[in-house]
Design an enzyme around this catalytic site. Structure first.
Site, PDB file in Angstrom:
ATOM      1  N   CYS A 116      61.439  75.539   1.487  1.00  0.00           N
ATOM      2  CA  CYS A 116      62.460  74.566   1.850  1.00  0.00           C
ATOM      3  C   CYS A 116      62.181  74.032   3.242  1.00  0.00           C
ATOM      4  O   CYS A 116      61.221  74.423   3.911  1.00  0.00           O
ATOM      5  CB  CYS A 116      63.847  75.197   1.794  1.00  0.00           C
ATOM      6  SG  CYS A 116      64.034  76.579   2.949  1.00  0.00           S
ATOM      7  N   ASP A 151      51.290  36.379  12.103  1.00  0.00           N
ATOM      8  CA  ASP A 151      50.186  35.716  12.780  1.00  0.00           C
ATOM      9  C   ASP A 151      49.488  34.855  11.721  1.00  0.00           C
ATOM     10  O   ASP A 151      49.623  35.110  10.526  1.00  0.00           O
ATOM     11  CB  ASP A 151      49.228  36.765  13.349  1.00  0.00           C
ATOM     12  CG  ASP A 151      47.967  36.149  13.904  1.00  0.00           C
ATOM     13  OD1 ASP A 151      48.070  35.219  14.716  1.00  0.00           O
ATOM     14  OD2 ASP A 151      46.871  36.587  13.498  1.00  0.00           O
TER      15      ASP A 151
END
Length: 729
Positions: free
Chosen positions: A30, A438
């Site tokens: 866990c 861009d």
């Protein structure tokens, strides 16, 4: 304790002065286990990274070269209660398969014992309504004990072993309360049987174990399935290559023995182990991993070949540019691993909650038992209720809530051509409301193309292409590539600032500036019609031709921009290119907000301005000048062809010539973020409802086990939706 493993074969260089080692760690269950391991190993001096991947139980370690003996990590993990050894994908998958088989065997034993004990329990239950003798009831209870105790000792071993390892290391994990609950149930049943009591709980104890094993087995299989979503790049990596040791002789050697500049042979049916360029030969090759195109492409002299490419037809001679860990495929693997091992803020929240759970669970169970005793319940009933509380409050669902979604979403993104480069990339990309592109190399393809190739005679094109091979200028390189030129012309000279020239069959030829070649008028006419183009002129005696060279817009750029705008995202373009070129691209793509001739400082200023107004910007760029903007944006993406610096600062990298991965990244990330939040709420709501019910004595240990397993499976199944359900964007 000393490790006898020779780690030298498993160490990798990471950066200029860092070493990296991946360890497979048994016993990780866990998020609390993950946090404990990372916290302890990070405290070792000169360790720069200790990161656990819960999905494949892999621990990634980085440290300063020469500062730490890697055997120390194995020793430290053993002290924490975990067994570790070098991670190898094939071995790890084998171990996971063996673990799944072992869980299935234990589940079978527990289920078989449970069925038999239930048959013994039915007469006892019905005997309470009739006149069953005490001796008969005791006989059935002892017979149940004879079946259950050995079955429990075998079937519950995964829980007992994990809990004991945690306790030996002076810690706790989620298997500690489970083991305490099982042991208490069995011990209480033995006591009840020995004292001739009417009730024993052997049936509940063994069914509890069966439910827990069923949940763990299903969880194990779901984990293996989610790992498959992340893409099994190991299958694309060839381990050997066929190298030319001289012009005629070839030899099969390990990939580690290949160096840049070597020449290798790729035969039909083989996968390339290297990056390089084709020297000779012709073949159909599958490079879908890099290009994103599923259809095979034709490889001829000069074509680029990447590691992982599948050769389908003829043989190729390839000059190596990169091999082993320097290939683009290896870089993709590192990006993918980095994404899976990184931490998002939601995952860090879940980990902190899981760490607090173990002491909170034990305290809650103890207080529940004391409270019932004070309320007048018997010790027997108080212990049963406490056992139910121990089991039902196991933090499995909370620990799995975020890692499961991240793993599945990373796999879905990879399938769409997107590689994450940061732990919080999914959350950041999901939150954007504005996208800035861009132009050069991002909205357009990085390589130049001859726009008017169809109007140039074939013989002229061929001669100009061979002449262009003698120039290093990118525009000349585009002409050579478009012409398919293979052999340069002899006796060619380069005139600095003008171009290249020579004499062929007594005729003067030139390739370069239009003014130098006497083709200004034709060049100006092309520029008037196509302001985005660059021009190069070719003169052959009295003949003049002008090549219009330009970057092609990515084939799906307009559709991607339109799709982003349809879901309410504002799209901008900021480019350092000339205004006519930027305007033409913006009109073609339907981008209404654009600026030309901007500097890196201008891009940063625009992103900061939008941030001050509450906008979260996704910056998409590729050049060195885009790196500051990529780093400053809320989220950022770069194409795989971008400079190394741009890739390193971007939150994600996308593959291929298409722009669609940007669209897919936003859609999948939004879905994943919703699922992360849903999983956290599922875990919280489950505990908010289950814990009070268990404390009230309304839940038996058996029902508690079923509820705990169901909550974990619900979280895992909900996470799988990150692969299937994508936002219509």
């Amino acid at each position: 304790m000393q490790s006898t493993i020779d780690f030298s074969h498993f160490l990798k260089k990471s950066g200029s002065n860092l070493l990296r080692l991946d360890l497979a760690v048994d016993g990780i269950r866990c998020a609390a286990c993950m946090a404990k391991i990372e916290r302890n190993l990070s405290q070792i001096p000169d360790v720069t990274l200790a990161r656990v991947n819960l999905t494949d139980r892999r621990l990634a370690l980085e440290w300063k070269a020469g500062a730490v003996d890697p055997a120390l990590f194995v020793v430290r993990l053993a002290e924490l209660g975990y067994k570790a050894y070098p991670f190898e994908p094939a071995d790890a998958e084998t171990r996971e398969a063996d673990l799944a088989s072992a869980l299935l065997r234990r589940l079978g034993v527990a289920a078989f014992a449970a069925m038999n004990v239930m048959m013994l329990s039915v007469p006892v239950w019905s005997g309470h309504l009739s006149d069953m003798l005490r001796e008969q009831r005791d006989f059935f209870h002892w017979l149940s004990a004879l079946i259950v105790l050995p079955a429990a000792a075998y079937s519950a071993q995964p829980f007992f072993a994990s809990a004991w390892a945690a306790l030996r290391a002076r810690g706790v994990n989620m298997d500690v309360p489970i083991s305490i609950g099982i042991v208490l149930a069995l011990a209480m049943s033995l006591f009840e049987t020995a004292t001739h009591a009417e009730h024993a709980y052997f049936d509940a104890a063994i069914m509890l174990i069966a439910f827990l094993l069923a949940g763990r087995y299903l969880d194990q299989n779901v984990r293996r399935r989610t790992r498959a979503f992340a893409g099994n790049l190991a299958t694309l990596k060839a381990e050997t290559a066929t190298k030319f040791v001289n012009e005629e002789e070839i030899r099969t050697v390990p990939v580690a023995a290949i160096r840049p500049g070597d020449i290798v042979l790729l035969r039909p049916g083989e996968r390339s182990a290297v990056d390089g360029a084709v020297l000779s030969g012709r073949s159909e090759i599958d490079q879908s991993l890099i290009t994103g195109e599923t259809q095979p492409t034709t490889a001829i002299a000069g074509s680029a070949v990447y590691a992982g490419a599948l050769v389908r037809s003829g043989a190729l001679r390839v000059r190596v540019s990169a091999a082993s860990e320097a290939t683009l495929l290896s870089e993709i693997s590192r990006l993918l691993e980095n994404a899976l091992q990184s931490r998002s803020r939601y995952l860090r929240l879940a980990e902190r909650a899981s760490r607090l759970y173990a002491p909170l669970v034990h305290a809650t169970a103890l207080l529940t038992m004391i409270g019932w005793l004070i309320a007048g319940a018997t010790l027997h009933d108080s212990i049963v209720i406490a056992i139910a509380v121990l089991i039902i409050t196991c933090p499995c669902a909370l620990g799995l809530a975020i890692p499961a979604v991240q793993t599945v979403a990373s796999g879905a993104l990879f399938g769409s051509g997107v590689l994450l480069n940061a732990g919080d990339a999914i959350e950041r990309i999901a939150e954007v409301d504005r996208v800035i592109f861009d132009k050069t190399g991002t909205l357009t393809l990085p390589e130049l193309d001859v726009a008017n190739a169809g109007s140039i005679p074939a013989d002229v094109f061929d001669l100009a292409g061979r002449l262009a091979l003698s120039s290093r200028h990118p525009v000349a390189a585009a002409v050579a590539r478009a012409a398919g030129a293979k052999a340069p012309l002899p006796g060619i000279a380069e005139v600095p600032g003008q171009g290249v020239s020579g004499v062929v069959d007594g005729v003067d030829i030139r390739l370069g500036r239009p003014s130098w070649c006497g083709a200004d008028e034709a060049a100006n006419q092309i520029l008037q019609n196509d302001p985005e183009a660059s021009v190069v002129a070719f003169r052959h005696g009295l003949m003049r031709h002008v090549f219009a060279v330009r970057q092609r817009i990515r084939p799906d750029a307009a559709n991607t921009v339109s799709a982003l705008q349809r879901v309410g995202l504002t799209v901008e373009m900021l480019s350092g290119d000339r205004e006519p070129a930027v305007r033409a691209a913006a009109e073609t793509l339907g981008i209404y907000h654009w600026r030309a001739e901007v500097t890196p400082v201008d891009k940063i200023a625009r992103i900061d301005e939008l941030a001050r107004h509450g906008h979260k910007v996704l910056m998409v760029g590729d050049g060195l000048n885009d790196a500051p903007a990529l780093a400053g944006a809320h989220a950022s993406m770069s194409p795989v062809t971008a400079t190394h610096l741009s890739q390193s600062v971007a939150h994600a990298v996308f593959l291929g010539e298409r722009l669609a991965p940007v669209q897919a990244a936003i859609a999948i990330s939004r879905q994943a973020l919703r699922l992360m939040r849903q999983n956290l709420w599922l875990a919280v709501i489950y505990n908010a409802l289950a814990v009070p019910v268990a404390m009230a004595g309304l839940v038996t240990p058996l029902i508690a086990a079923a509820a705990m397993s169901t909550s974990s499976l619900l979280v895992m199944l909900n996470a799988l939706r990150a692969r299937r359900e994508r936002e219509a964007i």
